[in-house]
Design a protein around this motif. Structure first.
Motif, PDB file in Angstrom:
ATOM      1  N   VAL A 293      -7.960  -7.890  -3.682  1.00 14.99           N
ATOM      2  CA  VAL A 293      -7.741  -6.598  -4.305  1.00 14.99           C
ATOM      3  C   VAL A 293      -8.248  -5.497  -3.383  1.00 14.99           C
ATOM      4  N   ILE A 294      -7.431  -4.466  -3.178  1.00 13.63           N
ATOM      5  CA  ILE A 294      -7.775  -3.380  -2.269  1.00 13.63           C
ATOM      6  C   ILE A 294      -8.175  -2.120  -3.021  1.00 13.63           C
ATOM      7  N   GLY A 295      -7.417  -1.735  -4.001  1.00 10.31           N
ATOM      8  CA  GLY A 295      -7.707  -0.516  -4.755  1.00 10.31           C
ATOM      9  C   GLY A 295      -6.667  -0.339  -5.841  1.00 10.31           C
ATOM     10  N   ARG A 296      -6.690   0.816  -6.484  1.00 10.68           N
ATOM     11  CA  ARG A 296      -5.738   1.050  -7.567  1.00 10.68           C
ATOM     12  C   ARG A 296      -5.203   2.473  -7.517  1.00 10.68           C
ATOM     13  N   SER A 297      -4.127   2.684  -8.259  1.00 13.02           N
ATOM     14  CA  SER A 297      -3.578   4.025  -8.418  1.00 13.02           C
ATOM     15  C   SER A 297      -4.402   4.783  -9.454  1.00 13.02           C
ATOM     16  N   TYR A 298      -4.710   6.039  -9.146  1.00  7.81           N
ATOM     17  CA  TYR A 298      -5.452   6.876 -10.082  1.00  7.81           C
ATOM     18  C   TYR A 298      -4.520   7.771 -10.903  1.00  7.81           C
ATOM     19  N   ALA A 299      -3.210   7.532 -10.843  1.00  9.46           N
ATOM     20  CA  ALA A 299      -2.266   8.305 -11.643  1.00  9.46           C
ATOM     21  C   ALA A 299      -2.489   8.019 -13.127  1.00  9.46           C
ATOM     22  N   ASP A 300      -2.229   9.001 -13.956  1.00  8.25           N
ATOM     23  CA  ASP A 300      -2.421   8.840 -15.396  1.00  8.25           C
ATOM     24  C   ASP A 300      -1.589   7.678 -15.925  1.00  8.25           C
ATOM     25  N   MET A 305      -2.191  -1.830  -9.114  1.00  3.07           N
ATOM     26  CA  MET A 305      -3.306  -2.210  -8.253  1.00  3.07           C
ATOM     27  C   MET A 305      -2.719  -2.736  -6.941  1.00  3.07           C
ATOM     28  N   LEU A 306      -3.310  -2.370  -5.822  1.00  2.00           N
ATOM     29  CA  LEU A 306      -2.842  -2.843  -4.518  1.00  2.00           C
ATOM     30  C   LEU A 306      -3.581  -4.117  -4.150  1.00  2.00           C
ATOM     31  N   VAL A 307      -2.817  -5.163  -3.834  1.00  8.05           N
ATOM     32  CA  VAL A 307      -3.406  -6.451  -3.465  1.00  8.05           C
ATOM     33  C   VAL A 307      -2.789  -6.907  -2.153  1.00  8.05           C
ATOM     34  N   SER A 308      -3.447  -7.857  -1.509  1.00  9.53           N
ATOM     35  CA  SER A 308      -2.926  -8.371  -0.240  1.00  9.53           C
ATOM     36  C   SER A 308      -3.104  -9.881  -0.188  1.00  9.53           C
ATOM     37  N   GLY A 309      -2.337 -10.483   0.692  1.00  8.31           N
ATOM     38  CA  GLY A 309      -2.411 -11.920   0.937  1.00  8.31           C
ATOM     39  C   GLY A 309      -1.725 -12.206   2.254  1.00  8.31           C
ATOM     40  N   THR A 310      -1.376 -13.446   2.493  1.00  7.84           N
ATOM     41  CA  THR A 310      -0.716 -13.819   3.737  1.00  7.84           C
ATOM     42  C   THR A 310       0.664 -13.187   3.811  1.00  7.84           C
ATOM     43  N   ASP A 311       0.855 -12.288   4.750  1.00  9.34           N
ATOM     44  CA  ASP A 311       2.143 -11.634   5.023  1.00  9.34           C
ATOM     45  C   ASP A 311       2.589 -10.672   3.927  1.00  9.34           C
ATOM     46  N   TYR A 312       1.670 -10.119   3.170  1.00  8.38           N
ATOM     47  CA  TYR A 312       2.082  -9.101   2.209  1.00  8.38           C
ATOM     48  C   TYR A 312       0.910  -8.207   1.813  1.00  8.38           C
ATOM     49  N   GLN A 313       1.239  -6.986   1.425  1.00  7.23           N
ATOM     50  CA  GLN A 313       0.326  -6.034   0.813  1.00  7.23           C
ATOM     51  C   GLN A 313       1.175  -5.221  -0.163  1.00  7.23           C
ATOM     52  N   THR A 336      -7.064   7.294  -1.048  1.00  3.99           N
ATOM     53  CA  THR A 336      -8.113   7.627  -0.085  1.00  3.99           C
ATOM     54  C   THR A 336      -8.278   6.549   0.973  1.00  3.99           C
ATOM     55  N   LEU A 337      -7.471   5.481   0.885  1.00  2.00           N
ATOM     56  CA  LEU A 337      -7.610   4.352   1.804  1.00  2.00           C
ATOM     57  C   LEU A 337      -6.446   4.332   2.788  1.00  2.00           C
ATOM     58  N   GLU A 338      -6.649   3.675   3.912  1.00  3.19           N
ATOM     59  CA  GLU A 338      -5.580   3.476   4.893  1.00  3.19           C
ATOM     60  C   GLU A 338      -4.854   2.195   4.533  1.00  3.19           C
ATOM     61  N   ILE A 339      -3.649   2.323   3.992  1.00  4.70           N
ATOM     62  CA  ILE A 339      -2.912   1.162   3.511  1.00  4.70           C
ATOM     63  C   ILE A 339      -1.552   1.088   4.193  1.00  4.70           C
ATOM     64  N   ALA A 340      -0.950  -0.101   4.148  1.00  2.00           N
ATOM     65  CA  ALA A 340       0.380  -0.306   4.743  1.00  2.00           C
ATOM     66  C   ALA A 340       1.127  -1.341   3.919  1.00  2.00           C
ATOM     67  N   PRO A 341       1.667  -0.956   2.735  1.00  2.00           N
ATOM     68  CA  PRO A 341       2.388  -1.918   1.895  1.00  2.00           C
ATOM     69  C   PRO A 341       3.542  -2.571   2.644  1.00  2.00           C
ATOM     70  N   THR A 342       3.568  -3.886   2.648  1.00  2.00           N
ATOM     71  CA  THR A 342       4.625  -4.653   3.307  1.00  2.00           C
ATOM     72  C   THR A 342       4.838  -5.934   2.517  1.00  2.00           C
TER      73      THR A 342
END
Length: 352
Positions: A293-300, A305-313, A336-342
């Motif tokens: 688990v990396i973080g979450r959206s703070y939108a209302d 939630m942003l998660v990562s694993g082998t070959d994905y984010q 506020t984090l440096e992310i790269a969804p893939t």
């Protein structure tokens, strides 16, 4: 009235004969009987009589042509060429390509256009051996400029770990070598650099990043201070000692630091998205899949939630995992984090 009917019948007989002859009426009207007879088996005298009848009838008949109509030519639509989406560059590859650029700047500053024997110069962010060859070039340059048989005590070197940790270690050693030629606070023009934390030792980096991902700790030390890493180390260890280890009842797996351990997908319907607004769907994360688990959206009202694993984010709703509501609320804001969804895992869906 009867006369008109007889004329009409006679005209239809004429047209029937012309139809049997398989000649369009318009063609017959524009040709002489003698010429027409040469192409048929009908007697010329018969054709002469038919010709007279047709032309006489046409004189009393005014054809209705209707309004003038302009027929536009049909133009086949031009189909736009389909574009194959370019995969996003993973975070570790981004760190490595920036480190590679700085490595070339350092080499040029000290050696001009010359490079050590065995130098790869790799810069392709999608190359599978990017980390290995970048580390090798770093070691070759250090050996050529300083001492091939010795390394500083704080030199990390090649340590097997996660891709992001390997990229981080390359940046650490590169900055350490740059300190020898430019000093700790000066860098050549065009230098990318990186997070000041990457200049600190491995243990400090891991501890600080763990606390930051849990939303517990913020680095407040001045990055331009020569003692930056020492100040960060003291601040992070003091926080851990006083706020975590001293409160045994909370434990290291409390909701506030849920990211210490892996979480897991708990449903067959965990849809993965490339954005927190759930517009770009990329597949279904398999039930039982472990996730970081990396973080979450703070939108209302967002459960993303942003998660990562082998070959994905990717983004996923936290209710589809073992993360509790309390743990979800304690996660840091992904904005506020440096992310790269893939998404390049086997279960990821590819678009045509």
């Amino acid at each position: 009235m009867a006369k008109n009917q007889n004329s009409a019948r006679h005209l239809w007989r004429v047209l029937a004969v012309l139809g049997v002859l398989a000649m369009p009426i318009t063609a017959a009207l524009t040709r002489e009987p003698a010429a027409f007879a040469q192409e048929t088996t009908v007697e010329p005298g018969t054709l002469t009589a038919l010709w007279a009848t047709v032309t006489a009838q046409a004189a009393f008949t005014t054809p209705f042509l209707g309004p003038e109509v302009t027929v536009e030519p049909t133009i086949a639509p031009t189909l736009a060429p389909t574009m194959t989406p370019t995969p996003a560059i993973p975070e570790d590859a981004q760190l490595l390509t920036r480190a590679r650029a700085d490595l070339e700047i350092l080499a040029s500053a000290q050696m001009g256009s010359v490079r050590p024997e065995g130098w790869s110069g790799i810069s392709d962010p999608y190359a599978t051996d990017l980390a290995l060859l970048t580390r090798l070039d770093l070691e070759l340059l250090y050996g050529s400029l300083v001492d091939a048989s010795a390394r500083p005590a704080t030199w990390i070197g090649a340590v097997g770990s996660t891709p992001i940790a390997i990229a981080r270690d390359v940046r650490h050693d590169l900055e350490l070598m740059a300190d020898l030629f430019f000093g700790p606070l000066t860098r050549p023009t065009g230098w990318y650099g990186g997070d000041p934390l990457f200049r600190c030792n491995r243990a400090t980096q891991v501890l600080v990043q763990l606390l930051q991902r849990g939303g517990l700790f913020t680095v407040e030390a001045n990055p331009n201070d020569p003692n930056f890493c020492y100040n960060v180390e003291i601040a992070a260890t003091r926080y851990t000692e006083m706020e975590i280890l001293a409160n045994a009842e909370r434990g290291v797996f409390s909701p506030e630091i849920a990211l210490v351990s892996d979480q897991q997908v708990t449903t067959d319907f965990a849809v993965a998205w490339l954005d927190s607004s759930a517009r770009i769907r990329v597949g279904i994360i398999p039930n039982g899949q472990p996730v970081k688990v990396i973080g979450r959206s703070y939108a209302d009202f967002s459960n993303m939630m942003l998660v990562s694993g082998t070959d994905y984010q990717v983004f996923v709703e936290y209710q589809n995992t073992t993360v509790t509501a309390d743990q979800f609320r304690s996660l840091p804001n992904v904005a506020t984090l440096e992310i790269a969804p893939t998404c390049f895992a086997e279960w990821c869906e590819t678009s045509d």
